[in-house]
Design a protein around this motif. Sequence first.
Motif, short mmCIF file in Angstrom:
data_model
loop_
_atom_site.label_atom_id
_atom_site.label_comp_id
_atom_site.label_asym_id
_atom_site.label_seq_id
_atom_site.Cartn_x
_atom_site.Cartn_y
_atom_site.Cartn_z
N ASP A 235 1.32 -0.98 0.02
CA ASP A 235 -0.11 0.05 -0.38
C ASP A 235 0.70 0.65 0.05
OD1 ASP A 235 -2.33 2.18 0.09
OD2 ASP A 235 -1.84 2.08 2.28
N ASN A 236 0.73 1.80 -0.81
CA ASN A 236 1.67 3.39 -0.98
C ASN A 236 3.44 2.81 -1.67
OD1 ASN A 236 1.70 5.71 -2.00
ND2 ASN A 236 1.81 6.51 0.00
N GLY A 237 3.10 1.94 -1.37
CA GLY A 237 5.06 1.55 -1.26
C GLY A 237 5.60 0.08 -0.02
N PHE A 238 4.48 0.56 0.87
CA PHE A 238 5.11 -0.28 2.43
C PHE A 238 3.85 -1.54 2.10
CE2 PHE A 238 6.18 3.70 3.18
CZ PHE A 238 7.86 3.96 4.05
N PRO A 239 4.58 -2.55 2.95
CA PRO A 239 3.41 -4.12 3.31
C PRO A 239 2.16 -3.81 3.69
CG PRO A 239 6.40 -4.35 3.35
CD PRO A 239 6.03 -2.23 3.07
N LEU A 240 0.77 -4.53 3.47
CA LEU A 240 -0.18 -4.29 4.29
C LEU A 240 -0.24 -5.89 4.20
CD1 LEU A 240 -2.05 -2.52 4.39
CD2 LEU A 240 -2.85 -3.14 2.42
N ALA A 241 -1.27 -6.18 3.41
CA ALA A 241 -1.15 -7.94 3.54
C ALA A 241 -0.19 -8.98 2.88
CB ALA A 241 -2.65 -8.12 3.07
N LEU B 136 -4.84 -12.78 1.63
CA LEU B 136 -4.61 -12.85 0.94
C LEU B 136 -6.34 -13.22 0.21
CD1 LEU B 136 -1.15 -12.39 -0.31
CD2 LEU B 136 -2.90 -10.50 -0.42
N LYS B 137 -6.09 -14.76 0.52
CA LYS B 137 -6.90 -15.65 -0.31
C LYS B 137 -8.48 -15.41 -0.02
CE LYS B 137 -4.31 -19.33 -1.30
NZ LYS B 137 -3.44 -21.10 -0.58
N GLU B 138 -8.68 -14.89 1.16
CA GLU B 138 -10.42 -14.43 1.42
C GLU B 138 -10.16 -12.75 1.13
OE1 GLU B 138 -12.09 -14.14 5.79
OE2 GLU B 138 -10.30 -14.69 6.17
N LEU B 139 -9.78 -12.12 0.68
CA LEU B 139 -9.75 -11.08 -0.16
C LEU B 139 -9.67 -11.17 -1.35
CD1 LEU B 139 -6.54 -8.05 1.70
CD2 LEU B 139 -9.42 -7.86 0.83
N ILE B 140 -8.70 -12.11 -2.11
CA ILE B 140 -8.62 -12.22 -3.63
C ILE B 140 -8.89 -14.21 -3.68
CG2 ILE B 140 -7.56 -12.20 -5.90
CD1 ILE B 140 -6.24 -9.80 -4.06
N LYS B 141 -9.99 -14.38 -3.96
CA LYS B 141 -10.03 -15.90 -4.65
C LYS B 141 -9.05 -16.15 -5.63
CE LYS B 141 -13.53 -15.39 -2.26
NZ LYS B 141 -13.55 -15.93 -0.92
N PRO B 142 -8.77 -17.40 -5.25
CA PRO B 142 -7.85 -17.80 -5.88
C PRO B 142 -8.01 -18.20 -7.61
CG PRO B 142 -7.35 -18.88 -4.15
CD PRO B 142 -8.56 -18.17 -3.81
N PRO B 143 -7.80 -18.27 -8.25
CA PRO B 143 -8.35 -18.05 -9.63
C PRO B 143 -8.62 -20.17 -10.23
CG PRO B 143 -5.94 -17.87 -10.44
CD PRO B 143 -6.07 -18.04 -9.13
N ASN B 144 -9.34 -20.16 -10.40
CA ASN B 144 -9.87 -21.69 -11.69
C ASN B 144 -10.96 -21.52 -12.55
OD1 ASN B 144 -12.55 -21.10 -10.90
ND2 ASN B 144 -12.69 -22.51 -8.19
#
Length: 417
Positions: A118-124, A130-138
Amino acid sequence: MIHSLFIINSSGDVFMEKHWKSVISRSVCDYFFDQQRKVSSPEDVPPVIATPHHYLISVYRCSMFFVAVCMTEVPPLFVIEFLHTVVSTLEDYFSECSESLIKENYVVVYELLDEMLDNGFPLATESNILKELIKPPNILRTLANTVTGKSNVSSILPSGQLSNIPWRRTGVKYTNNEAYFDIVEEVDAIIDKSGSTVFAEIQGYIDCCIKLSGMPDLTLSFMNAALFDDVSFHPCVRFKRWESERLLSFIPPDGNFRLMSYHIGSQSVVAIPVYVRHSINFREAGGGRLDITVGPKQTVGRTVENVVLEIPMPKAVLNCSLTPSQGKYSFDPVSRTLVWDVGRIDTTKLPNIRGTINLQSGAPPVESNPAINVHFTINQMAVSGLRVNRLDMYGEKYKPFKGVKYITKAGRFQIRM
């Protein structure tokens, strides 16, 4: 902190770039390419390159360079650790990290990078968050997103972000509560011509698969924790408890993660689990002779498996005519590499390979013998002697199923002939 990220393939093409602030021109990578031309191996590229206006910090993983661009001075290890986390996250999402998979999943990769920084600093950076935020592709999700125009990004904030423990989501429930630990040790060694150990050390790590309901608090203790020379931990480990009591106390993330990495070698005598008897001569009439036998050593009765010997031959070698008693061999005439795939070592009849080496006529005599690179795996054995003493759980009332597996592998294991 981190301004931009460029991903460069083995051919030297920048096939993906991501900017968190203003766009930085790809021409900044020219400084990186200048350093790359000066070295013979990709691993030898300097990890930190200072340019007139930027710092380029890179890691080499999966036959690709991940190059971060920073505008100001930053702790280099901080950036390097973040880049390794990016690669590990991509491997977790796509089962492997490669140029083709990144190109197939550009959208998901950009979404992940947006959440991780986030703006150059680690967030998640935790995989289960991350898997709750962004679903793994299938396949089904990709088709549905194509038809509906939706993305993989969840509209609900993940429960891990609302939890007191940022790496663990709240309300986790399992019908079968299980905790598995894989203790993997890689032996790096150099053995000289006489069989004496020139250098030996162990790089180890503990990988976990934790599927426990609620918010369990675990403690893991070892029989011989004094073995460790150097350690690094997942953020979940309470470091003060380790310093005072030499036990791992932690609330684990949900799913797969690496609990700790460790190094053994500077103080301890490292056991060498295999030996190789070798004889090579390039000066016989009509070519050379080769005779190699491989066997187990200090393996506590465990079977040595997946044994492969690689020998980079001198340029004067045209071909090899060999007879293996076990397994099969191949010789690549371009790279001049002899590979003997042994498989499992049978202690009653040790594997042997022997035969002739064909040399170019008129070639200058070979000045030095090649080295043998050995690969092997030993299950249910930690070569350092490390043993788990016990695993205790607090904070929950159920009794989980627990399992520990030990694996020894060859790291950079070389025998000089």
